[in-house]
Design an enzyme around this catalytic site. Sequence first.
Site, PDB file in Angstrom:
ATOM      1  N   HIS A  65       0.824  -1.209   0.000  1.00 16.25           N
ATOM      2  CA  HIS A  65       0.000   0.000   0.000  1.00 16.25           C
ATOM      3  C   HIS A  65       0.857   1.259   0.000  1.00 16.25           C
ATOM      4  CE1 HIS A  65      -3.104  -2.763   2.079  1.00 16.25           C
ATOM      5  NE2 HIS A  65      -3.407  -2.640   0.812  1.00 16.25           N
ATOM      6  N   HIS A  66       2.119   1.127  -0.398  1.00 18.91           N
ATOM      7  CA  HIS A  66       2.976   2.332  -0.343  1.00 18.91           C
ATOM      8  C   HIS A  66       2.502   3.383  -1.324  1.00 18.91           C
ATOM      9  CE1 HIS A  66       4.740   0.440  -3.849  1.00 18.91           C
ATOM     10  NE2 HIS A  66       5.421   1.524  -4.090  1.00 18.91           N
ATOM     11  N   LYS A  71      -2.739  -2.464  -7.692  1.00 23.96           N
ATOM     12  CA  LYS A  71      -3.041  -2.803  -9.085  1.00 23.96           C
ATOM     13  C   LYS A  71      -2.553  -4.198  -9.412  1.00 23.96           C
ATOM     14  CE  LYS A  71      -4.445  -1.241 -13.103  1.00 23.96           C
ATOM     15  NZ  LYS A  71      -5.212  -2.495 -13.219  1.00 23.96           N
ATOM     16  N   LYS A  95       7.002  -4.557 -10.262  1.00 28.03           N
ATOM     17  CA  LYS A  95       6.764  -4.210 -11.663  1.00 28.03           C
ATOM     18  C   LYS A  95       6.356  -2.744 -11.797  1.00 28.03           C
ATOM     19  CE  LYS A  95       4.412  -7.520 -13.593  1.00 28.03           C
ATOM     20  NZ  LYS A  95       3.368  -8.390 -14.195  1.00 28.03           N
ATOM     21  N   LYS A 107      -3.023  -8.768  -6.663  1.00 25.29           N
ATOM     22  CA  LYS A 107      -3.413  -9.778  -7.646  1.00 25.29           C
ATOM     23  C   LYS A 107      -4.638 -10.501  -7.140  1.00 25.29           C
ATOM     24  CE  LYS A 107      -1.596 -11.387 -11.529  1.00 25.29           C
ATOM     25  NZ  LYS A 107      -0.626 -10.657 -12.346  1.00 25.29           N
ATOM     26  N   SER A 363      -2.494  -0.070 -18.561  1.00 30.25           N
ATOM     27  CA  SER A 363      -3.593   0.000 -17.589  1.00 30.25           C
ATOM     28  C   SER A 363      -3.578   1.350 -16.873  1.00 30.25           C
ATOM     29  CB  SER A 363      -3.459  -1.109 -16.538  1.00 30.25           C
ATOM     30  OG  SER A 363      -4.004  -2.312 -17.015  1.00 30.25           O
TER      31      SER A 363
END
Length: 472
Positions: A65-66, A71, A95, A107, A363
């Site tokens: 959550h940095h 995503k 990534k 994920k 995205s």
Amino acid sequence: MEKQDHYSFFQGVERNFDKAAKFTRFEAGILEQIKECNSVYRMKFPVRIGDSIEVIEAYRVQHSHHKLPCKGGIRYSMDVNQDEVMALAALMTYKCAIVNVPFGGAKGGIRINPKKYTAFELEKITRRYASELVKKNFIGPGIDVPAPDYGTGGREMSWIVDTYASLKPGEVDAMACITGKPVTQGGVRGRTEATGLGIYYGVREAVSIAEDMDRLGLTTGIAGKKVIVQGMGNVGYHAAKFFYDNGAIIVGLAEYEGGIYNENGLNLYEVVDHRKSTGSILNFPGATNMPNGATTMEMPCDILIPAALENVINASNADRIQAKIIGEGANGPLTPEADEILNAKGAMIIPDMYLNAGGVTVSYFEWLKNLSHVRFGRMDKRFSENQNGSILNAVENLTGKRASDIERTQILHGPDEADLVYSGLEDTMISSYHEIREEWLRLERKVDMRTAAFVVAINKVGVSYEELGIFP
Ligand code: GLU
């Protein structure tokens, strides 16, 4: 982590992290916080399938959550389990950091074989999964933004955004709760092919550097390079297509039904037609049938792109891989053992968390489009064309010469959405490659490129945690 015989997927990611962490300056607590999965949501829910009720197992893991939102894609496969989703979520964090996409990693996965269900049943499962995510606040434009992954695509994303929007009436940014949507449903042009195109841009950059190619005994440039692609899904197909269209020789293709090989090259489009008409890539005229995907990957080539699932190159087959460059299209296609064997052989392994980041990069563009509620290029395309026309006219008047019709069309063209997405992706893949390579050189190539990529990622995430994420 101690060296051990077998690593789970998540342990493998942790091990790669540890290899890199010692080259960073962060204290142990920060490193531990980066490594851990922040939130793991495992759910079970019932769905009526035919006459009976099936209890479906599903997950959403938020690794970091940095930066928010988190995503990462959602996969439908019978291999889905908590360890796998945790590993994939962690890879998303690194990534995003590598390609400077300001998101944390996440994920999701549903443990089903999507081929076993009708579209109606899949829609029920997907919508139920989406409402479970809403119930627990695990989805939202500023919270967690899923996307397609193995076994899912635009259709599933449409069901999810529709479920989300109907549970959150009036939320003006609802479209931005998920990416990878069809263009008609708020998607962005270029997202479908983005991962494959990013793989192509990344490998093209790697093979353009003479010094590195000399070390591998290869010439520079994509044209004429022999390529094998494993997996002909969205990622593998598009990667193969961009290599093929740009002059590479596709010598081998592998799918779950087996593989085909022809040292003189396969016509990719004819193979696709052949598969459509016969249901299989096997028995393609002029090509040799391979018993399975694994043996296809062992055939001679310059570049191997595993683009399906994790662990396909492992201790049992790594020493038979002949490719000098392995471009990780899939997430985690090499086990830690395979990584060691191939590095010892001197292969260049372009790591997943960089090479397949084209998907999440586009995205990000889609999310920006949704939040701005306007198509890229809508405001400035015509303006640019008018400006370009005035400049061209002035140049023609001053020089007394006229541009050809082809030149005129090229010069006048103002950027539309696809142009902007493609060039944004290209720029991202090129500049991120050089960030990793510079770290690799700074470490005097004593480590592999994956470790250099991890160092780059840890440095970025670590700074965020240091500056923001820790309460006294
Ligand atoms: N599932 C893709 C990946 O593994 C894309 C994720 C996204 O676009 O959020 O990178």
